[in-house]
Design an enzyme around this catalytic site. Structure first.
Site, PDB file in Angstrom:
ATOM      1  N   LYS A  34      -2.899   6.096  -2.687  1.00  0.00           N
ATOM      2  CA  LYS A  34      -2.033   6.202  -1.505  1.00  0.00           C
ATOM      3  C   LYS A  34      -1.927   7.641  -0.994  1.00  0.00           C
ATOM      4  O   LYS A  34      -1.859   7.860   0.217  1.00  0.00           O
ATOM      5  CB  LYS A  34      -0.641   5.645  -1.802  1.00  0.00           C
ATOM      6  CG  LYS A  34       0.195   6.458  -2.780  1.00  0.00           C
ATOM      7  CD  LYS A  34       1.571   5.841  -2.940  1.00  0.00           C
ATOM      8  CE  LYS A  34       2.412   6.622  -3.930  1.00  0.00           C
ATOM      9  NZ  LYS A  34       2.743   7.983  -3.474  1.00  0.00           N
ATOM     10  N   THR A  35      -1.910   8.633  -1.898  1.00  0.00           N
ATOM     11  CA  THR A  35      -1.822  10.025  -1.450  1.00  0.00           C
ATOM     12  C   THR A  35      -3.070  10.407  -0.667  1.00  0.00           C
ATOM     13  O   THR A  35      -2.996  11.116   0.351  1.00  0.00           O
ATOM     14  CB  THR A  35      -1.632  10.971  -2.646  1.00  0.00           C
ATOM     15  OG1 THR A  35      -0.460  10.580  -3.373  1.00  0.00           O
ATOM     16  CG2 THR A  35      -1.469  12.410  -2.179  1.00  0.00           C
ATOM     17  N   GLN A 251       6.869  -1.655  -7.477  1.00  0.00           N
ATOM     18  CA  GLN A 251       7.283  -0.477  -8.245  1.00  0.00           C
ATOM     19  C   GLN A 251       8.662   0.022  -7.824  1.00  0.00           C
ATOM     20  O   GLN A 251       8.997   1.185  -8.033  1.00  0.00           O
ATOM     21  CB  GLN A 251       6.252   0.644  -8.101  1.00  0.00           C
ATOM     22  CG  GLN A 251       4.888   0.288  -8.687  1.00  0.00           C
ATOM     23  CD  GLN A 251       3.933   1.464  -8.679  1.00  0.00           C
ATOM     24  OE1 GLN A 251       4.057   2.400  -9.483  1.00  0.00           O
ATOM     25  NE2 GLN A 251       2.968   1.436  -7.778  1.00  0.00           N
ATOM     26  N   ARG A 615       0.497   2.241 -16.139  1.00  0.00           N
ATOM     27  CA  ARG A 615       0.280   3.655 -16.471  1.00  0.00           C
ATOM     28  C   ARG A 615      -0.987   3.826 -17.295  1.00  0.00           C
ATOM     29  O   ARG A 615      -1.517   4.935 -17.415  1.00  0.00           O
ATOM     30  CB  ARG A 615       1.451   4.222 -17.288  1.00  0.00           C
ATOM     31  CG  ARG A 615       2.824   4.232 -16.631  1.00  0.00           C
ATOM     32  CD  ARG A 615       2.826   4.783 -15.245  1.00  0.00           C
ATOM     33  NE  ARG A 615       2.667   3.700 -14.265  1.00  0.00           N
ATOM     34  CZ  ARG A 615       2.358   3.878 -12.998  1.00  0.00           C
ATOM     35  NH1 ARG A 615       2.120   5.079 -12.533  1.00  0.00           N
ATOM     36  NH2 ARG A 615       2.251   2.845 -12.169  1.00  0.00           N
TER      37      ARG A 615
END
Length: 762
Positions: A34-35, A251, A615
């Site tokens: 997403k970044t 999330q 994670r």
């Protein structure tokens, strides 16, 4: 330039980057880049669509994220990126208010209060209103005021909505607090957003100015926005409608601090013409890990449908380990980390151990310390370095040795009893004049006619408290003394009155300290069984303090970057590790007991599980314990429902996998829930079937009241299927079963739920 910007993006990422006009919802699954999409979208707007950089606003939640975004956009298009507005919500609002806050009667030179300043202001309000600081703790009051401001509720509205005496009193404090802030031309953090919204709502000209400035808005982590942030963004975007929000409803794990998942779920209701892009390709994890995450989160009703996938291949199976207790859990984690560092050449930084609550770290930390395995706590202090633990240990140090002046200084006014710096200074002077320890100075100051009465009363109260505790030395066990400290000092009561999440966590840690003391006592009892003439025992405070001090010696820990990471799953959000262990996968631990009958809370717990699972990059371990001593009590909980939601064909018994890796069988019996009637081979083939059987009981009797009767007594000699012969040293109630504590020569102290205990009396 445009082709270069888009060449390294997948198809949905490119779609999100080039859709620039109108509302856009990017549902970005964990690890989906997403970044990269946000930074490339900003660069695309500037370089390909010729949007002036100062017309673009990107908002995120942390300075670290904002700085990373700035850096990456600059790499793509050069110094033009510096003209963009990329900031946190609070920084954005402070910047806006510096221009326009005068319309609300403030000066532009306003100051922003930190937490200490806020606490001082609340204390002043309590004093002016003659309200007890014991009944209305400053932290508790500030928490209530913060929640109100996040809902854009001012003092007058808060008072109007008050329906009980406590809330009305908080409303009074809120009004007085705001008067102090206004008089001082000061804002707190929540005011920054609340007042920015107020300016935009009440002054249309100013609102239009900012709407024209920010023609393109991008909001990161939109699922974490609260009501005030939601309103701010909606006001700024209401003119151009060029709003792009990026987030993952799966999330959303911060409801307890005001985040509202409805903001992202209802985006299409707010903007009916919104375009939706799903980023489902994951660049972090293997497919087995993603399949587990997908199947768990699919149980939630309140979510947008999406399914993560990867081109990395299936990867390793997800390993399940059923530990006997929290100590066995910790040993397994340590064993497996040591095995993988040797067999696969991994470094310690490759590993993370995640848990639901901070108190779970204690047993894991102790094993790591004993083995010299370096670790670091993220999002919290190491167990024995936490303030509340150090406070109680300081009380024990003074009980054991009243001449310990450092410990005495730490606790003489904890909890507060009116012994401030001035009073402590008087005691210090008496001690110095007498050439004696501080404790003697306190005694002399309490008797002196020169000591002011108010100071004298506090010293007398403290001395009476300590004399009572010291008189119990040698008569009470260490656990009993800890209980007396917590009760007689009012330490627990003070934390309970705060009514904050921080206070709840501190209470949990104090309860966990009782687990430490009880395990110490069990070891002392075992020592007496093995060596009857050596003294010691569960009342030996000195031995306990020595054991703890050796355990917390910082020289034992390697503080370099190459260390294992321990953290709660909340703290893990946004991070990734090659190997992840999720500990405490049991009902009433994860999910928490209070979530079991509340569908909304349970869905947030499931989202937290999804965060924990995703994670992991290469390997994932799900670990649960048959019995767990936590908060001073032993519980026998069934495995977490989240374990049963992972497809069976993705799971493998951890011990079977280890033996296979070693190339031989039989090196260690698989650790499964004893007494469930499954063979080791069946466990290895079908771990999920075993998990579903846990909860059955064997070898117990029921009394006429329906309660389980204890079949063992202290002193009984028993034979265990794995540990051999031992002696029962304690029998205690644990939920609806009895917990049998057994000392095994050479095997240490073990705790068993009676219904699960694979042993017999000799």
């Amino acid at each position: 330039m445009g082709a270069d910007l888009l060449s390294e993006l997948n198809k949905p990422q490119r779609e999100a980057v080039v859709y620039v006009d109108g509302p856009l919802l990017i549902l970005a699954g964990a690890g989906s880049g997403k970044t990269r999409v946000l930074t490339h979208r900003a660069a695309y707007l500037i370089s390909e669509k010729n949007v002036p950089p100062y017309n673009i606003l990107a908002v995120t939640f942390t300075n670290k994220a904002a700085d990373e975004m700035k850096s990456r956009v600059r790499e793509l298009i050069g110094p033009r990126a510096d003209l963009m507005w990329i900031s946190t919500f609070h920084s954005l609002c402070a910047r806006m208010l510096r221009e326009d806050i005068a319309v609300l009667g403030y000066r532009r030179s306003f100051t922003i209060l930190d937490e200490s300043d806020q606490t001082t202001a609340i204390k002043k309000c309590l004093e002016d209103l003659n309200i007890s600081g014991d009944m209305f703790k400053p932290k508790s009051v500030l928490s209530a005021i913060s929640s109100a401001k996040n809902e854009l509720t001012g003092p007058e509205e808060y008072m109007a909505g008050a329906r009980d005496p406590r809330t009305r009193t908080i409303a009074q404090i809120y009004e007085a607090y705001q008067r102090i802030l206004v008089r001082g031309n000061a804002l707190d953090f929540d005011d920054l957003i609340m007042l920015a919204v107020r300016v935009l709502r009440e002054h249309s000209g100013i609102c239009r100015k900012w709407q024209d400035r920010f023609r393109y808005l991008m909001v990161d982590e939109y699922q974490d926005t609260n009501h005030a942030q939601y309103v701010l963004v909606k006001l700024l975007a209401s003119r151009s409608k060029n709003i792009c929000v990026v987030g993952d409803d799966d999330q959303s794990i911060y409801e307890w601090r005001g985040a509202d998942i409805r903001n992202i779920l209802d985006f299409e209701r707010d903007y009916p013409d919104a375009h939706v892009v799903k980023l489902e390709q994951n660049y972090r994890s293997t497919q087995n890990i993603l399949d587990a995450a997908n199947r768990v989160i699919a149980r939630n009703r309140g979510r947008k449908e999406k399914s993560l996938w990867t081109s990395r291949g299936p990867g390793s199976m997800i390993a399940v380990y059923s530990a006997e207790n929290e100590r066995d859990e910790a040993r397994f984690v340590a064993d497996e980390i040591q095995r993988l560092t040797s067999a696969e050449g991994r470094t310690y930084r490759d590993f993370a151990v995640l848990y639901r609550v901070n108190a779970q770290s204690r047993a894991i930390e102790e094993v790591f310390l004993n083995r010299g395995m370096p670790y670091k706590i993220v999002g919290g202090l190491k167990f024995y370095e936490r303030r509340e633990i150090k406070d109680v240990l300081a009380y024990l140090r003074v009980i054991e040795n009243p001449e310990d002046s450092l410990a005495l200084e730490r606790i003489i006014n904890v909890p507060r009893r009116g012994i401030g710096d001035a009073t402590l200074g008087i005691a210090r002077r008496f001690a110095e004049e007498a050439g004696a320890p501080l404790y003697r100075g306190v005694e002399l100051a309490a008797k002196s006619p020169d000591t002011p009465n108010r100071a004298k009363n506090g010293l007398i109260q403290f001395l009476e408290l300590m004399q009572g505790l010291v008189s119990e030395k040698g008569k009470a066990t260490v656990s009993q003394l800890v209980g007396m400290v917590l009760e007689n000092t009012g330490y627990i009561r003070e934390l309970e009155r705060e009514q904050t999440l921080e206070a709840e966590g501190r209470i949990e840690n104090l309860r966990e300290l009782l687990t430490v003391t009880q395990e110490f006592e069990a070891r002392q009892i075992q020592s007496l069984v093995d060596n009857p003439g050596e003294g010691g025992g569960p009342m030996n405070i000195g031995a306990f303090l020595e054991e703890v001090s050796l355990l917390t010696d910082l020289d034992r820990a390697d503080l370099s970057d190459d260390s294992i990471t321990l953290m709660t799953m909340h703290a893990a959000k946004g991070l990734e590790f090659p190997v992840v262990f999720i500990a405490g996968m049991e009902e009433n631990v994860f999910p928490l007991a209070r979530s079991a009958h509340d569908e909304r809370s349970l869905e947030e717990e499931r989202r937290l599980c999804y965060v924990g699972i995703t994670r992991a990059k290469d390997r994932l371990y799900l670990v649960h314990a048959v019995t767990r001593m936590i908060y001073g009590s032993t519980m026998a909980n069934p495995p977490s429902r989240f374990l049963s939601e992972v497809p069976e064909d993705l799971l493998v018994d951890a011990m079977h996998e280890r033996r296979t890796a070693w190339g031989r069988l039989g090196s260690r019996t698989p650790a499964v829930a004893p007494g469930i009637g499954a063979s080791a081979a069946a466990v290895e083939r079908r771990p999920q079937a075993v998990l579903k059987q846990v909860g059955g009981r064997a070898g117990r009797t029921e009394s006429h009241t329906g309660q389980v009767s204890a079949d063992y007594s202290a002193g009984d000699h028993v034979r265990h299927a794995k540990f051999g012969e031992g002696t029962v040293v304690a029998v205690t109630r644990g939920g609806n079963d009895w917990i049998i504590t057994v000392a095994f020569p050479g095997g240490g102290i073990k705790h068993f739920a009676q219904g699960f205990a694979p042993m017999e009396k000799i």
